[in-house]
Design a protein around this motif. Structure first.
Motif, short mmCIF file in Angstrom:
data_model
loop_
_atom_site.label_atom_id
_atom_site.label_comp_id
_atom_site.label_asym_id
_atom_site.label_seq_id
_atom_site.Cartn_x
_atom_site.Cartn_y
_atom_site.Cartn_z
N THR A 4 0.81 -1.22 0.00
CA THR A 4 0.00 0.00 0.00
C THR A 4 0.84 1.26 0.00
O THR A 4 0.31 2.35 -0.15
N GLU A 5 2.14 1.12 0.20
CA GLU A 5 3.02 2.29 0.20
C GLU A 5 4.20 2.06 -0.76
O GLU A 5 5.35 1.99 -0.35
N PRO A 6 3.92 1.93 -2.05
CA PRO A 6 5.01 1.76 -3.01
C PRO A 6 5.80 3.05 -3.16
O PRO A 6 5.34 4.13 -2.79
N ASP A 7 6.97 2.94 -3.71
CA ASP A 7 7.79 4.12 -3.97
C ASP A 7 7.31 4.74 -5.28
O ASP A 7 7.64 4.27 -6.37
N LEU A 8 6.53 5.82 -5.17
CA LEU A 8 5.98 6.44 -6.37
C LEU A 8 7.02 7.24 -7.13
O LEU A 8 6.72 7.78 -8.20
N SER A 9 8.24 7.33 -6.61
CA SER A 9 9.30 7.95 -7.39
C SER A 9 9.76 7.02 -8.51
O SER A 9 10.40 7.45 -9.46
N LEU A 166 -2.15 3.12 -13.11
CA LEU A 166 -2.17 3.02 -11.65
C LEU A 166 -2.93 1.81 -11.14
O LEU A 166 -3.24 1.74 -9.95
N LEU A 167 -3.24 0.85 -12.01
CA LEU A 167 -4.03 -0.31 -11.56
C LEU A 167 -3.32 -1.13 -10.50
O LEU A 167 -3.97 -1.90 -9.78
N GLY A 168 -2.03 -0.99 -10.37
CA GLY A 168 -1.30 -1.72 -9.34
C GLY A 168 -1.05 -0.91 -8.08
O GLY A 168 -0.32 -1.37 -7.20
N ILE A 169 -1.63 0.28 -7.99
CA ILE A 169 -1.36 1.19 -6.87
C ILE A 169 -2.63 1.36 -6.04
O ILE A 169 -3.72 1.61 -6.58
N ARG A 170 -2.49 1.27 -4.71
CA ARG A 170 -3.63 1.48 -3.83
C ARG A 170 -3.94 2.98 -3.69
O ARG A 170 -3.06 3.82 -3.73
N ARG A 171 -5.20 3.27 -3.47
CA ARG A 171 -5.64 4.65 -3.30
C ARG A 171 -4.95 5.32 -2.10
O ARG A 171 -4.62 6.51 -2.15
N SER A 172 -4.73 4.58 -1.04
CA SER A 172 -4.11 5.15 0.16
C SER A 172 -2.71 5.67 -0.15
O SER A 172 -2.29 6.71 0.39
N ALA A 173 -1.98 4.98 -1.04
CA ALA A 173 -0.64 5.45 -1.40
C ALA A 173 -0.70 6.76 -2.17
O ALA A 173 0.13 7.66 -1.97
N LEU A 174 -1.67 6.90 -3.03
CA LEU A 174 -1.81 8.13 -3.80
C LEU A 174 -2.21 9.29 -2.89
O LEU A 174 -1.72 10.42 -3.05
N ARG A 175 -3.07 9.03 -1.93
CA ARG A 175 -3.47 10.10 -1.01
C ARG A 175 -2.31 10.51 -0.11
O ARG A 175 -2.16 11.70 0.19
N ASN A 176 -1.51 9.57 0.29
CA ASN A 176 -0.34 9.92 1.09
C ASN A 176 0.64 10.77 0.28
O ASN A 176 1.26 11.70 0.80
N PHE A 177 0.78 10.45 -1.00
CA PHE A 177 1.61 11.26 -1.89
C PHE A 177 1.09 12.70 -1.95
O PHE A 177 1.87 13.66 -1.85
#
Length: 448
Positions: A4-9, A166-177
């Motif tokens: 849920t917290e991937p490295d979006l960099s 973004l199909l492999g990314i959770r919404r929580s990770a995007l909101r944290n970003f």
């Protein structure tokens, strides 16, 4: 469990070719807002000359939508991103509103892309959206085909590619970003409206077992999408080997298809060809097609399914449009999808032309050369092809397909003409070649 917290960099977009630019669909919610900012960073770093246009669709369904669109405009201005607000005007349906809104949304996004000469539409669908989609289909009893979920890439109207990075990314990770970037987002109250199916599923997944259900749904989607793609490749191989088109609107299957040794792929190929021959937007029922396939194995028959006549005889298994339910006479003034099977365009782009089915009486007067295909079947297929009133009244004129006087009738791959998921690219490509439909545009991926 999905991280849920991937490295979006890490580069989420490195596999996508942005040479022709992109439209980013941005509603103002967290997912699309994060998509926009991440995509802008990527393009600034790797393709600074690529054009990026953010488009916000105002569906006109609730108060506050216009203000949210203006907030997106301000965000875009702050980041030097071109932005456009497009309204969905006209009457809204009283039933099936989410599906109608989805159709309108993609149509308007596609129109914006074409006006700007951009080749891609990028959306912010997340792993949460994928899980919700799969679980809703599971509840509805959808078969394995539907459980593949949303495709990472979909071709819209045989023209624009819709990409979902973004199909492999959770919404929580995007909101944290977004929180780290000190960027806010809008909360659409519709997302909590229990009158709609998706908000109900979203609420159910907020429970104690929600995380596990999401993981299970994503695992299921991955498995079924892979299976669907493999089945499509096998079906495409069978179509290439055993299908031909002896006349416009007439498909012939070599009877040896019945003993090719891959019945699941053969049934899938039959479903696709039935939908194309009948001009229907959805594949015919799996169980009914399996029963039809079994009857074909048992011997010769003549049956109708999905507006398609299936005529099995010694010369082959022939598929053609049934005469019932053909369109009435219609004035074609521009682009027209006729009977779900043909795109009609006027040759001179001028005044309206009356288009009608050629008809059995006119087809009967045609001179058909003797060949391997029974002339009666050729006439029956041509009777269901579009023709101008002039051709109907004078059947000696060229008609059917490319040679029709006054207009061009281009074949379309009916079940995939609006949305072609990447799972189904292999059979769609082969069938397009078979029936003379336009070739698929190149997928929007960088070549190794």
């Amino acid at each position: 469990m999905l991280d849920t917290e991937p490295d979006l960099s890490k580069d989420l977009f490195s596999h996508i070719d942005f040479t022709s630019g992109a439209v980013a669909a941005v509603s103002g919610g967290s997912d699309s807002t994060a998509l926009l900012l991440l995509l802008k960073r990527h393009l600034d770093r790797t393709a600074p000359s690529a054009k990026l246009l953010a488009v916000t669709i105002d569906h006109g369904l609730r108060q506050g939508a216009a203000a949210e669109a203006e907030a997106v405009a301000r965000l875009c201005a702050a980041h030097a991103i071109a932005h456009r607000i497009v309204a969905w005007s006209g009457r809204k349906p009283s039933t099936g509103l989410p599906a109608a809104a989805r159709e309108a949304r993609y149509r308007l996004l596609a129109e914006a892309a074409r006006e700007e000469g951009l080749g891609l539409i990028v959306t912010g669908h997340t792993a949460d959206d994928q899980a919700e989609t799969v679980l809703m289909r599971l509840v509805r009893g959808k078969g394995a085909r539907g459980l593949a979920g949303m495709a990472p890439v979909t071709l819209h109207d045989w023209h624009e590619w819709i990409v979902r990075p973004l199909l492999g990314i959770r919404r929580s990770a995007l909101r944290n970003f977004l929180r780290r970037e000190h960027v806010g987002w809008a909360e659409d109250p519709t997302n909590a409206d229990a009158a709609f199916e998706r908000p109900r599923m979203r609420a159910a997944l907020a429970g104690a077992d929600g995380a596990q259900r999401i993981d299970d749904a994503l695992t299921l989607a991955a498995r079924e999408s892979e299976a669907r793609s493999r089945l499509g490749i096998r079906a495409a191989d069978l179509i290439a080997r055993f299908a031909s088109q002896p006349a416009p609107g007439l498909v012939r299957l070599d009877p040896t298809l019945l003993s090719a040794g891959d019945d699941p792929a053969a049934v899938y190929a039959l479903r696709i060809l039935l939908a194309i021959s009948g001009g229907v937007a959805f594949l015919p029922d799996q169980a009914r097609c399996e029963a039809l396939f079994g009857r074909l194995k048992a011997g010769f028959l003549c049956a109708t399914l999905s507006r398609t006549v299936v005529d099995s005889r010694r010369a082959g298994i022939f598929l053609r449009r049934e005469t019932r339910g053909l369109p009435p006479v219609v004035a074609a003034t521009g682009g027209l999808l006729w009977d779900g099977r043909r795109n009609i365009t006027l040759d001179d782009g001028g005044s309206a032309l009356l288009i009608a089915p050629f008809g059995a009486a006119a087809a009967k007067r045609l001179a058909i050369a003797e060949g391997e295909t029974p002339r009666s079947l050729v006439r029956a297929a041509l009777a269901c092809e579009p023709a101008s009133r002039q051709a109907v009244e004078n059947p000696g004129l060229p008609q059917g397909g490319q040679a029709s006087p006054g207009f061009t009738a281009q074949a379309v791959v009916a079940p995939f003409v609006r949305f072609l998921p990447s799972f189904d690219l292999a059979p769609a490509r082969v069938v397009a070649e078979l029936i003379g439909a336009p070739l698929l545009p190149a997928p929007p991926f960088k070549r190794p």
